[in-house]
Design a protein around this motif. Structure first.
Motif, short mmCIF file in Angstrom:
data_model
loop_
_atom_site.label_atom_id
_atom_site.label_comp_id
_atom_site.label_asym_id
_atom_site.label_seq_id
_atom_site.Cartn_x
_atom_site.Cartn_y
_atom_site.Cartn_z
N GLU A 57 0.82 -1.20 0.00
CA GLU A 57 0.00 0.00 0.00
C GLU A 57 0.86 1.26 0.00
O GLU A 57 0.48 2.25 -0.64
CB GLU A 57 -0.96 -0.01 1.19
CG GLU A 57 -2.02 -1.10 1.09
CD GLU A 57 -3.20 -0.86 2.01
OE1 GLU A 57 -4.30 -1.31 1.68
OE2 GLU A 57 -3.03 -0.20 3.07
N LEU A 88 0.70 4.23 -2.90
CA LEU A 88 0.56 5.66 -2.63
C LEU A 88 1.72 6.46 -3.21
O LEU A 88 1.54 7.58 -3.70
CB LEU A 88 0.44 5.91 -1.13
CG LEU A 88 -0.89 5.48 -0.49
CD1 LEU A 88 -0.80 5.54 1.03
CD2 LEU A 88 -2.03 6.38 -0.98
N PHE A 111 1.11 6.88 -6.80
CA PHE A 111 0.09 7.92 -6.94
C PHE A 111 0.72 9.30 -6.82
O PHE A 111 0.46 10.21 -7.63
CB PHE A 111 -0.99 7.70 -5.88
CG PHE A 111 -1.96 8.82 -5.72
CD1 PHE A 111 -2.80 9.20 -6.76
CD2 PHE A 111 -2.06 9.50 -4.51
CE1 PHE A 111 -3.72 10.24 -6.59
CE2 PHE A 111 -2.97 10.52 -4.34
CZ PHE A 111 -3.80 10.90 -5.38
N LEU A 157 -3.91 3.26 -7.25
CA LEU A 157 -4.89 3.33 -6.16
C LEU A 157 -5.71 2.05 -6.06
O LEU A 157 -6.29 1.75 -5.00
CB LEU A 157 -5.83 4.52 -6.38
CG LEU A 157 -5.22 5.92 -6.25
CD1 LEU A 157 -6.29 6.98 -6.52
CD2 LEU A 157 -4.59 6.13 -4.89
N LEU A 184 -9.93 1.16 0.64
CA LEU A 184 -10.16 2.60 0.52
C LEU A 184 -11.66 2.89 0.41
O LEU A 184 -12.33 2.43 -0.52
CB LEU A 184 -9.44 3.12 -0.72
CG LEU A 184 -9.45 4.64 -0.90
CD1 LEU A 184 -8.60 5.32 0.17
CD2 LEU A 184 -8.91 5.03 -2.30
N LEU A 239 -12.26 9.01 -0.93
CA LEU A 239 -11.28 9.66 -1.80
C LEU A 239 -11.77 11.08 -2.08
O LEU A 239 -12.81 11.28 -2.69
CB LEU A 239 -11.11 8.90 -3.11
CG LEU A 239 -10.15 9.50 -4.14
CD1 LEU A 239 -8.74 9.61 -3.57
CD2 LEU A 239 -10.14 8.67 -5.42
#
Length: 272
Positions: free
Chosen positions: A38, A42, A45, A103, A109, A112
């Motif tokens: 994870e 990120l 991203f 993502l 998640l 957002l």
């Protein structure tokens, strides 16, 4: 003597309970470490974004992503929220660039928020429709353009969808919205709905909808709908700044049992 003894025992119990509570809290904090998978998602991203004010400077492979600004994890270290909105008056300059499909690695998640950023002339990524756990999606005031992807209709858990006031978002049909049975809040303000003759029928059938914002959507007709306009739980309805130039429709009066806010300003509606 008995009273003193009882008081001492009570204080001992309270002290033990407090110690256990802090130990449990500490253990929970220790478990709140995000996985490498994870964290890398990120970071991918982040690398796709332009960040002129270095809002994401602390996002590093040498730190726990659960401690990064804008990121929230649950007590097992799973990333639950990304909140990177730029509120009015904020010293931050807007994020821009490309939203990475990395993502999709964030399986838990559920929130957002990329609102008030600067994704100008960028289409809303269709892969967002594959974020299965998403309950809250806010892309408002961020310059997105083009067709709203039908894939957003796959977000069966979505409760809050705000796409308001982007740059000329287009809607070729609304059928995808009819699949969002959990939706409570919808804002499509600024999108062009004047060719969507069935918008009222589709949106009124959403069983959980309580707040609907359709400001500046070039709507020129309010019905009557085919069948009954349900809007079973609707409390807020904003149809301001549209092209309505006819009699106030009678079906609006049927919403009086639930509606607490109705905005029709800057139209040319007629009648009492």
């Amino acid at each position: 003597m008995a009273v003193l003894y009882a008081t001492h025992v009570l204080l001992l119990i309270l002290s033990t309970a407090t110690t256990l509570h802090f130990s449990a809290s500490k253990a929970a904090r220790l478990n709140m470490t995000c996985s490498e998978k994870e964290r890398n998602a990120l970071l991918s991203f982040k690398h796709g974004l332009a960040d002129p004010s270095n809002r994401l400077s602390s996002w590093s492979d040498k730190s726990d992503c659960c401690t990064w600004p804008g990121v929230h994890c649950n007590n097992t270290g799973k990333v639950m929220e990304i909140n990177l909105d730029a509120p009015a008056g904020s010293p931050y300059r807007e994020l821009s660039g490309e939203i990475s499909p990395s993502l999709l690695e964030l399986k838990y998640l559920n929130r957002l928020d990329l609102s008030s950023n600067y994704f100008v002339l960028t289409p809303i990524p269709s892969f967002l429709g594959s974020l299965e756990s998403l309950r809250y999606l806010d892309l408002s005031l961020s310059g997105f353009m083009g067709l709203i992807p039908h894939q957003l209709g796959n977000l069966s858990n979505l409760q809050h969808l705000n796409l308001g006031y982007n740059y000329a978002l287009q809607i070729d049909n609304l059928n995808w919205i009819s699949r969002l049975s959990s939706l409570e809040y919808l804002d499509l303000s600024g999108s062009d709905l004047h060719k969507q003759g069935n918008w009222l029928q589709v949106l009124s059938a959403l069983p959980s909808l309580s707040e609907l914002h359709l400001e500046s959507c070039q709507i020129d007709n309010l019905g009557p709908p085919k069948g009954k306009a349900n809007f079973t739980h609707l409390q807020v309805l904003d149809l301001s700044i549209n092209n309505l130039n006819h009699q106030i429709p009678s079906w609006l009066f049927n919403l009086s049992t639930t509606l607490v806010q109705l905005d029709l300003h800057s139209n040319l509606l007629q009648g009492q």
